[in-house]
Write a protein that holds these residues in place. Structure first.
Motif, PDB file in Angstrom:
ATOM      1  N   GLN A 217      12.081 -24.712  41.277  1.00 13.07           N
ATOM      2  CA  GLN A 217      13.442 -24.564  41.678  1.00 13.07           C
ATOM      3  C   GLN A 217      13.639 -24.583  43.292  1.00 13.07           C
ATOM      4  OE1 GLN A 217      14.945 -20.988  40.044  1.00 13.07           O
ATOM      5  NE2 GLN A 217      14.468 -21.517  37.899  1.00 13.07           N
ATOM      6  N   THR A 218      12.508 -24.649  43.752  1.00 17.20           N
ATOM      7  CA  THR A 218      12.414 -24.656  45.430  1.00 17.20           C
ATOM      8  C   THR A 218      12.200 -25.918  45.994  1.00 17.20           C
ATOM      9  OG1 THR A 218      10.429 -23.729  45.703  1.00 17.20           O
ATOM     10  CG2 THR A 218      12.255 -21.937  45.717  1.00 17.20           C
TER      11      THR A 218
ATOM     12  N   GLN B 153      20.295 -30.053  41.065  1.00 19.26           N
ATOM     13  CA  GLN B 153      21.058 -29.426  41.500  1.00 19.26           C
ATOM     14  C   GLN B 153      21.683 -27.940  40.909  1.00 19.26           C
ATOM     15  OE1 GLN B 153      22.744 -29.617  44.837  1.00 19.26           O
ATOM     16  NE2 GLN B 153      21.251 -31.207  45.017  1.00 19.26           N
ATOM     17  N   SER B 154      21.485 -28.017  39.552  1.00 17.35           N
ATOM     18  CA  SER B 154      21.625 -26.892  38.744  1.00 17.35           C
ATOM     19  C   SER B 154      20.607 -25.943  38.862  1.00 17.35           C
ATOM     20  CB  SER B 154      21.559 -27.359  37.182  1.00 17.35           C
ATOM     21  OG  SER B 154      20.320 -27.913  37.011  1.00 17.35           O
ATOM     22  N   ASP B 155      19.339 -26.326  39.429  1.00 20.54           N
ATOM     23  CA  ASP B 155      18.527 -25.014  39.744  1.00 20.54           C
ATOM     24  C   ASP B 155      18.963 -24.069  41.006  1.00 20.54           C
ATOM     25  OD1 ASP B 155      16.893 -25.771  37.953  1.00 20.54           O
ATOM     26  OD2 ASP B 155      15.725 -26.999  39.172  1.00 20.54           O
ATOM     27  N   ILE B 156      19.878 -24.687  41.928  1.00 21.97           N
ATOM     28  CA  ILE B 156      20.216 -23.981  43.087  1.00 21.97           C
ATOM     29  C   ILE B 156      21.082 -22.691  43.179  1.00 21.97           C
ATOM     30  CG2 ILE B 156      21.433 -24.411  45.386  1.00 21.97           C
ATOM     31  CD1 ILE B 156      20.970 -27.211  45.474  1.00 21.97           C
ATOM     32  N   PRO B 157      21.949 -22.429  41.934  1.00 27.91           N
ATOM     33  CA  PRO B 157      22.712 -21.348  41.819  1.00 27.91           C
ATOM     34  C   PRO B 157      21.732 -20.172  41.497  1.00 27.91           C
ATOM     35  CG  PRO B 157      23.957 -23.254  40.981  1.00 27.91           C
ATOM     36  CD  PRO B 157      22.528 -23.657  41.560  1.00 27.91           C
ATOM     37  N   GLU B 158      20.763 -20.549  40.729  1.00 28.24           N
ATOM     38  CA  GLU B 158      19.995 -19.293  40.190  1.00 28.24           C
ATOM     39  C   GLU B 158      18.955 -18.859  41.391  1.00 28.24           C
ATOM     40  OE1 GLU B 158      16.536 -18.458  36.896  1.00 28.24           O
ATOM     41  OE2 GLU B 158      17.364 -20.331  36.912  1.00 28.24           O
ATOM     42  N   THR B 159      18.424 -19.764  42.443  1.00 32.64           N
ATOM     43  CA  THR B 159      17.708 -19.290  43.402  1.00 32.64           C
ATOM     44  C   THR B 159      18.684 -18.580  44.386  1.00 32.64           C
ATOM     45  OG1 THR B 159      16.542 -21.519  43.471  1.00 32.64           O
ATOM     46  CG2 THR B 159      16.512 -20.246  45.751  1.00 32.64           C
ATOM     47  N   LEU B 160      19.998 -19.077  44.524  1.00 35.09           N
ATOM     48  CA  LEU B 160      20.967 -18.222  45.471  1.00 35.09           C
ATOM     49  C   LEU B 160      21.289 -16.761  44.801  1.00 35.09           C
ATOM     50  CD1 LEU B 160      23.584 -21.047  46.351  1.00 35.09           C
ATOM     51  CD2 LEU B 160      21.523 -19.916  47.798  1.00 35.09           C
ATOM     52  N   PHE B 161      21.054 -16.858  43.551  1.00 38.88           N
ATOM     53  CA  PHE B 161      21.452 -15.409  42.771  1.00 38.88           C
ATOM     54  C   PHE B 161      20.087 -14.551  43.057  1.00 38.88           C
ATOM     55  CE2 PHE B 161      20.301 -12.843  38.895  1.00 38.88           C
ATOM     56  CZ  PHE B 161      21.274 -12.038  39.086  1.00 38.88           C
TER      57      PHE B 161
ATOM     58  N   LYS C 288      20.664 -13.218  46.807  1.00 38.80           N
ATOM     59  CA  LYS C 288      21.533 -12.271  46.971  1.00 38.80           C
ATOM     60  C   LYS C 288      21.346 -10.942  46.482  1.00 38.80           C
ATOM     61  CE  LYS C 288      25.690 -15.546  47.320  1.00 38.80           C
ATOM     62  NZ  LYS C 288      26.788 -16.202  46.641  1.00 38.80           N
TER      63      LYS C 288
END
Length: 274
Positions: free
Chosen positions: A44-45, A51-59, A62
């Motif tokens: 994921q990194t 690109q669909s992996d990025i929101p989970e990383t940001l989650f 945060k």
């Protein structure tokens, strides 16, 4: 003592360690560096990940930032300078790298220990840090309303390669006004006479400028049991020991008394790298 690193996974054990770190920081006017390593799958990194992996990383980022904010609002951290560090990595090299990056003097971390097959094949997180850290590691098992180190057991074989670690132990003891109990455990597999043991300890501390200490020669089935039993007998506040930091096959074959203590001791343990 200027900078204290506290690795945290926001667990109860990590919270216990942070409270102790805060007590030390206030007493020594030190800063705390909070380090959280996010357990994000490596794919994921990667730069080539979807690109669909990025929101989970940001989650996860945060969520960690929110937990940091909740921690910083705790009353026991009031008046202490606390730095937050977030790493998207689950390797324990991050802790070693953070120590170099921030010039850390002490690591304080929580642990619930390990035993049985878990200890043999996985070990505890604290054990892994002890094995790789070049700076002293203070391992906390329980919650402390105060962290007063009146009686400090320093267990050693009192050979010359431990002298530098003893100097570090003395420095730590002076911070708290502690009495150091120098402990040499004799087992049937490593026998020496009382005279030989006393002579070895005397030669070891010769020239040291610290006189608030006792010496004890204790017989037991194993060195680990001897340390734990003696610490229990005097109700010690802290156990200190040197570690060689063995890794790989060397660690599997030879083990490490310091790492066993980190896993099994009910009271705080501090390790010093030889």
């Amino acid at each position: 003592m200027n900078k204290i690193l506290v690795p945290t996974d926001f667990s109860e054990q990590a919270g216990n360690a942070l409270k102790v770190a805060a007590m030390i920081a206030k007493a020594q006017n030190a800063e705390i560096y909070l380090l959280h390593m996010m357990e994000i799958p490596l794919q994921q990194t990667d730069q080539g990940s979807a690109q669909s992996d990025i929101p989970e990383t940001l989650f996860f980022m945060k969520l960690a930032q929110k937990r940091f904010a909740n921690l910083l609002a705790e009353d026991y951290l009031e008046g202490i300078t606390v730095h937050e560090t977030l790493k998207a990595d689950i390797t324990f090299n991050e802790i070693k790298d953070a120590c170099k990056e921030f010039d850390i003097d002490l690591i304080v971390m929580g642990s619930h220990g390990a035993s049985g097959l878990t200890e043999m094949f996985i070990g505890s997180n604290a054990e892994k840090v002890v094995r790789t850290s070049d700076v002293p590691v203070l391992v906390i098992k329980n919650e402390h309303t105060s962290f007063d180190v009146t009686d400090f057991v320093f267990a050693s074989d009192f050979k010359n390669d431990n002298k530098e670690t003893y100097k570090k132990a003395v420095k730590f003891a002076k911070m708290f006004g502690s009495k150091i109990h120098l402990l040499l455990v004799i087992t049937s597999n490593n026998f020496m006479t009382t005279y030989e043991a006393k002579t070895r300890i005397k030669d070891f501390i010769d020239g040291q400028d610290f006189d608030n200490y006792t010496t004890t020669i204790h017989n037991d089935h194993t060195v680990e049991h001897g340390i734990l039993n003696f610490a229990e007998d005097i109700n010690a506040d802290l156990i200190g020991i040197s570690t060689h930091g063995r890794q790989g096959i060397s660690h599997f074959l030879n083990g490490s008394i310091s790492e066993d203590l980190v896993n099994h001791a009910k009271r705080p343990v501090i390790t010093f790298k030889i």
